[in-house]
Scaffold this active site. Structure first.
Site, PDB file in Angstrom:
ATOM      1  N   ASP A  21      -6.245  -7.417  -2.581  1.00  0.00           N
ATOM      2  CA  ASP A  21      -5.607  -6.846  -1.401  1.00  0.00           C
ATOM      3  C   ASP A  21      -6.680  -6.761  -0.310  1.00  0.00           C
ATOM      4  OD1 ASP A  21      -3.788  -5.910   0.362  1.00  0.00           O
ATOM      5  OD2 ASP A  21      -3.056  -4.278  -0.870  1.00  0.00           O
ATOM      6  N   TRP A  22      -6.249  -6.439   0.875  1.00  0.00           N
ATOM      7  CA  TRP A  22      -7.136  -6.482   2.048  1.00  0.00           C
ATOM      8  C   TRP A  22      -8.373  -5.596   1.824  1.00  0.00           C
ATOM      9  CZ3 TRP A  22      -6.104  -8.618   7.141  1.00  0.00           C
ATOM     10  CH2 TRP A  22      -7.069  -8.278   8.082  1.00  0.00           C
TER      11      TRP A  22
END
Ligand code: BGC
Length: 760
Positions: free
Chosen positions: A297-298
């Site tokens: 994820d980011w």
């Protein structure tokens, strides 16, 4: 006898799978095909740096139609793309922009490996469908698959090859803003919906120019954030992990062949998902033989430092890569540290080879090596965005997503000639909130408002009553400024209500009340809306409340007072038309809640498939209850009314001779209009080696019945439905007594039971 044998066979087979798994990085027993050969061929030509490059994803950093970046981070990223040190971009949108960036990768790098372009296409690209939670309320898998298909057609026309969807996190906590992105609280429904969405995005042929790779996210446990606070700690027991959280991901891999899986921001029982070997290597790539790749994820690799799991970014790179996180989204961990880590022996080069191979494989499957510009046709983009067929489909989806929560004295549907209709509420005229959160490519203020929809049916009068926000200039990144004080417009609305026959009040949440980082500690109508509702009610009780929101709300007062309530979520581009069709009876609502509605926040997490306690009920005070609140929810999971009524009779269970248990019931439309009903089947395994929930959804069928028509609905229960995971993660079926219920929601229905004899 034969039937039981079959169950036994299935059971043995299921256990064998569990035992046979290995934790190898890449499963050895997958037949190597043409693509594998191409991947290996290419890998052999790549330097270590280039292979690591495939594992790097950056967000769009410059407008490719303008001058090239000449300084700072943008320059660095640009140079890296040219050197073949970047494998993927996200947030580069539009056929022309994607083409320009792809040209750099293809024409200027040593090996010309195309980039894969990803975007959060969550519920539509330009033509917006209802938010995912709303779509799940339709229980219509065909329509849901079609909705994802349309999103893929439009996204691929804008250059995308990959969506970070569907979110298949199960969540029982309405405080968590991201419930709007999922399919609600139930694993069975969530699994079916997730599979339908992946099929819709990926289509039958991934190499076609209108299909895109999907992402099953967030792996795993993200929906169980403590106290519903986004990004928070997740600490769950093994039974919940195996039976509730993991099954949708397993199905995404095994039934829908999802191409990528995104890990998550959270720790799971103390270990960040991004650095979690047990999740990514042992389960996903080991037990389930997942052959796509894992995207972080980011910045989630870097966040392991804050979690107290990695000492610094280098340590984060090492831990994430070794744990099986193949591509790093925006942490700069892999690009800056992986090469050194390999040279120092902290990461084996085989880990890099494996990750790069997985990523290249998906690129080959997408057909990017055959034609890197296949998604970059400006003419196609122009033709397909907002195509009328897409609008027709999202209108259909929007109608199907609505849930009729209350309809006292059949106040709905409104009659065609109904006069003196007042419409009140800021959201009634809002053309933006219906687009929901997570609408990266949508154009602001393009939804059909409720007011516009209603005006097609009747001459309505509008008074806003109160503004919902003090500043409507809001977006994905800004905190909301909710109007908590200004009631200056109440008077006008109350006066309008006074002289009207019926009042449609459109209340609820702004689009950005839900979504990422939008946790709420209160679940009532935000701002002064509750007060407005009560003021209007004082002068006119004939109220139809249309709710627009991205999560369950505690609308207990409304349920007690207001005669009609329609849950209209955030329904996308065609929102107002769909709502008007329901209010005026052109469409008979049939949606059912995919999440329990609590009476008050203190009940959360409240969900139907809980375990029994040792003290489920008592005359004395010592039982599982609140001293100041009911134990039942406001509306149970699976609940939803229709303009007609259905009667359930004749529950029959056959557990004797067939190859599986069959359960049937008759459903009759006892009202005066045709209608659809989602017939639901629940079971309970009464005694098990790990306690099972009081009820579990194990089947549903949406049927359409003409007025007076009766239909027999049949469900088949096999080992798949009757078994469960023990705390070792093994799937088992245990003999014994099962309760079975067929009904209109999780709290009402016909009940029976059967014996599962496994000894034969
Ligand atoms: C979200 C992901 C999303 C990613 C890329 C993150 O903040 O958690 O779900 O796909 O951003 O936009």
């Amino acid at each position: 006898m034969k039937k039981s044998m079959k169950l036994n066979v299935l059971l043995v087979a299921a256990m064998a799978t569990v035992i046979a798994v290995t934790t190898a990085f890449i499963s050895q027993d997958k037949p190597s095909d043409e693509i594998d050969a191409k991947v290996q061929d290419l890998l052999a030509k790549m330097t270590l740096e280039e292979k690591i490059g495939q594992m790097v994803q950056y967000t769009g950093f410059w407008d490719v139609t303008g001058p090239t970046p000449s300084e700072g981070q943008s320059k660095r990223k640009y140079e890296q793309i040219k050197k073949g040190l970047v494998g993927s971009m996200l947030n580069v949108n539009g056929a022309e922009r994607v083409r320009k960036m792809q040209e750099i990768a293809v024409n200027e790098t040593r090996l010309g490996i195309p980039l894969i372009f990803g975007l959060d296409v969550i519920h539509g690209q330009k033509t917006m469908a209802p938010i995912p939670l709303a779509e799940a309320a339709s229980w219509d898998l065909e329509a849901i698959e079609k909705s994802a298909r349309i999103a893929a057609i439009e996204a691929s026309a804008m250059g995308q090859n990959w969506t970070f969807a569907p979110m298949i996190d199960i969540s029982r906590d309405a405080r968590w803003g991201r419930v709007m992105e999922g399919a609600g609280e139930d694993t069975y429904l969530g699994t079916k919906v997730g599979v339908a969405r992946i099929k819709g995005f990926q289509g039958d042929d991934l190499s076609a120019n209108n299909t895109i790779a999907a992402t099953a996210k967030h792996f795993a446990g993200y929906g169980f954030a403590e106290s519903g606070k986004d990004y928070n700690t997740v600490d769950v027991g093994l039974s919940t992990l195996y039976n509730v959280i993991l099954p949708p991901f397993k199905a995404a891999v095994e039934e829908a062949d999802v191409k990528t899986v995104m890990n998550s921001f959270n720790t799971l029982n103390g270990i960040p998902a991004t650095g979690n070997k047990f999740l990514q290597r042992d389960i996903l790539k080991g037990k389930w033989n997942f052959d796509g790749f894992v995207i972080s994820d980011w910045g989630s690799a870097a966040e392991m430092i804050n979690h107290g799991y990695a000492a610094d970014l280098k340590d984060a790179a090492v831990k994430a890569a070794n744990a099986g996180s193949d591509m790093d989204m925006e942490s700069y961990a892999y690009v800056d540290y992986l090469k050194g880590a390999v040279e120092e022996g902290l990461v084996d080069e085989s880990v890099i080879d494996e990750a790069a191979a997985r990523i290249l494989r998906v690129k080959f499957e997408l057909g990017l090596f055959d034609d890197p510009y296949k998604y970059c046709d400006v003419a196609r983009e122009k033709e397909l965005l907002h195509h009328p067929d897409h609008h027709a489909a999202v209108l259909d989806m929007a109608r199907k997503s609505m849930v009729l929560l209350k309809n006292e004295n059949n106040i709905l549907p409104l009659k065609k000639g109904q006069k003196k209709i007042a419409v009140i509420g800021d959201l009634a005229a809002d053309k933006d909130s219906p687009l929901g959160n997570w609408r990266m490519s949508a154009d602001a203020n393009t939804a059909v408002s409720v007011l516009e929809g209603l005006e097609k049916y009747a001459d309505v009068k509008y008074a806003r009553g109160a503004k919902l926000l003090n500043d409507n200039n809001t977006n994905f990144f800004t905190e909301l400024d909710v109007n908590e004080t200004d009631k200056s417009e109440f008077k006008e609305a109350v006066q309008l209500a006074k002289k009207s026959e019926v009042v449609i009040m459109v209340l609820g949440e702004n689009a950005y009340h839900s979504g990422e980082a939008r946790s709420r500690s209160k679940l009532g109508l935000p701002g002064v809306q509750q007060e407005l509702l009560e003021e209007v009610y004082k002068v006119n009780k004939n109220i139809v409340l249309v709710l627009m929101n991205g999560r369950p709300l505690t609308i207990t007062w409304a349920d007690e007072h207001v005669p009609a309530i329609v849950e209209a979520w955030q329904l996308g581009s065609q929102s107002g038309n769909a709502i008007a069709d329901v209010l005026f009876g052109a469409y008979n609502p049939a949606g059912k809640l995919p999440m329990t509605f609590p009476r008050s926040v203190g009940q959360v997490p409240i969900y139907y498939n809980h375990l029994n306690s040792g003290r489920p009920t008592s005359d004395a005070i010592f039982w599982v209850h609140y001293m100041d609140e009911e134990v039942t929810p406001l509306y149970p999971f699976g609940y939803g009314l229709s303009y007609t009524t259905f009667e359930y009779t004749d529950l029959k269970v056959n557990a004797e001779d067939a190859e599986a248990v069959t359960v049937t019931a008759s459903v009759k439309n006892t009202g005066e209009v045709a209608g659809e009903e989602v017939v639901q089947l629940y079971i309970r395994d009464r005694v098990a080696s790990v306690a099972r929930p009081v009820k579990e959804l194990k089947g549903f069928e949406k049927i359409k019945l003409a007025a007076g028509e009766t239909r027999t609905v049949t469900f088949t229960l096999t080992a798949k439905e009757l078994g469960f995971y023990n705390n070792n993660g093994e799937f088992i079926v245990e003999p014994g007594t099962f309760d079975v219920m067929i009904g209109t929601n999780s709290a009402e229905g016909l009940a029976g039971s059967f014996e599962l004899k496994q000894s034969l």
